[in-house]
Scaffold this motif. Structure first.
Motif, PDB file in Angstrom:
ATOM      1  N   ARG A 148       3.644   8.283   5.260  1.00 41.30           N
ATOM      2  CA  ARG A 148       4.420   7.224   5.954  1.00 41.30           C
ATOM      3  C   ARG A 148       5.246   6.433   4.926  1.00 41.30           C
TER       4      ARG A 148
ATOM      5  N   SER B 182       0.850  -1.368  -0.068  1.00 43.52           N
ATOM      6  CA  SER B 182      -0.065   0.032  -0.087  1.00 43.52           C
ATOM      7  C   SER B 182       0.638   1.330   0.084  1.00 43.52           C
TER       8      SER B 182
ATOM      9  N   ALA C 215      -5.723   9.498  -5.652  1.00 42.42           N
ATOM     10  CA  ALA C 215      -6.881   9.014  -4.856  1.00 42.42           C
ATOM     11  C   ALA C 215      -7.906   8.486  -5.784  1.00 42.42           C
TER      12      ALA C 215
ATOM     13  N   SER D  39      -1.558  10.795   4.091  1.00 43.82           N
ATOM     14  CA  SER D  39      -1.056  10.411   5.186  1.00 43.82           C
ATOM     15  C   SER D  39      -0.057   8.874   4.918  1.00 43.82           C
ATOM     16  N   ARG D  40      -0.861   8.287   3.932  1.00 42.22           N
ATOM     17  CA  ARG D  40       0.048   6.818   3.277  1.00 42.22           C
ATOM     18  C   ARG D  40       1.294   7.333   2.566  1.00 42.22           C
TER      19      ARG D  40
ATOM     20  N   LEU E 275      -9.197   5.880  -2.884  1.00 41.78           N
ATOM     21  CA  LEU E 275      -8.989   6.143  -1.663  1.00 41.78           C
ATOM     22  C   LEU E 275      -9.425   7.808  -1.348  1.00 41.78           C
ATOM     23  N   PRO E 276      -9.839   8.209  -0.176  1.00 36.04           N
ATOM     24  CA  PRO E 276      -9.889   9.429   0.035  1.00 36.04           C
ATOM     25  C   PRO E 276      -8.478  10.166   0.059  1.00 36.04           C
TER      26      PRO E 276
ATOM     27  N   GLY F 244      -7.234  12.450   1.898  1.00 35.61           N
ATOM     28  CA  GLY F 244      -6.599  12.479   3.242  1.00 35.61           C
ATOM     29  C   GLY F 244      -5.655  11.143   3.463  1.00 35.61           C
ATOM     30  N   THR F 245      -6.310   9.911   3.103  1.00 37.14           N
ATOM     31  CA  THR F 245      -5.462   8.665   3.212  1.00 37.14           C
ATOM     32  C   THR F 245      -4.573   8.709   2.388  1.00 37.14           C
ATOM     33  N   VAL F 246      -4.386   9.340   1.111  1.00 38.58           N
ATOM     34  CA  VAL F 246      -3.362   9.311   0.329  1.00 38.58           C
ATOM     35  C   VAL F 246      -2.220  10.217   0.879  1.00 38.58           C
TER      36      VAL F 246
ATOM     37  N   TYR G 162      -2.024  14.471  -5.798  1.00 43.36           N
ATOM     38  CA  TYR G 162      -2.878  13.682  -4.745  1.00 43.36           C
ATOM     39  C   TYR G 162      -4.177  13.263  -5.332  1.00 43.36           C
TER      40      TYR G 162
END
Length: 197
Positions: free
Chosen positions: A177, A142, A161, A173-174, A166-167, A169-171, A157
């Motif tokens: 990380r 992921s 997405a 944060s991923r 994916l939302p 925001g998730t993109v 972004y």
């Protein structure tokens, strides 16, 4: 109106579809292959995935509403990759069952050696690109996916997405990380190489 007029209209529409597909989608073939290669970590599988993706894209091109063609084809590549992964897992389970492996529960399709392990790529392994590929291959799937889409393919972004469903925001944060994880693994490998000198 002549009897063959509907057939000629269908033929013209088909030619127009083919022409639009050639102009809008085919230019992204190399990028789609690179994405499939980073996802699957296997050049032969990447070719199969891309071939399946472009076939599906052409069949569904009538439903394409325009927009970002690269994000659209990457979404299809991603879905075909997941289908390839599921099929590989089904085959692996079947083979494990046939051979009565006791450790079949611990088996993962990610344990299968990739084409990167051939002698032909030994030279590539020593290059910077080879190091980047090795570190990317160590990332969880992921995280690897969003990092490749952003840093190597240059998607925004919003496009990531859309591609990964994916939302945004998730993109984000991923991606944060993934960058941290990549840096950590890169530094660990650099320290290990220094110690081996």
């Amino acid at each position: 109106e002549r009897a063959d007029a509907p057939a000629s209209r269908r033929s013209a529409a088909s030619n127009d579809k083919y022409g639009r597909f050639q102009r809008e989608i085919v230019p992204h073939l190399d990028a789609a292959y690179n994405f499939a290669r980073f996802l699957s970590r296997n050049p032969d599988a990447a070719q199969d995935i891309v071939q399946d993706s472009f076939l599906r894209a052409y069949r569904g091109f009538d439903g394409y509403q325009g927009g970002d063609a690269r994000a659209w084809i990457f979404s299809i590549v991603r879905n075909c990759y997941h289908n390839w992964l599921l099929e590989g897992r089904r085959k692996a389970r079947l083979e494990a069952d046939v051979h009565h492996r006791d450790d079949a529960a611990d088996f993962s399709i990610d344990d299968i050696a990739s084409e990167d392990d051939t002698p032909e790529t030994a030279l590539l392994r020593s290059s910077e690109a080879g190091k980047v590929r090795r570190v990317l291959n160590l990332l969880p799937r992921s995280l690897r996916e969003v990092l490749v889409l952003r840093e190597l393919e240059g998607l925004s972004y919003r496009e990531i997405a859309q591609t990964s469903a994916l939302p945004i925001g998730t993109v984000m944060s991923r991606l944060a990380r993934a960058r941290d994880h990549f840096a950590s693994v890169w530094q660990s490998h650099a320290r290990l190489q220094e110690e081996q000198k």
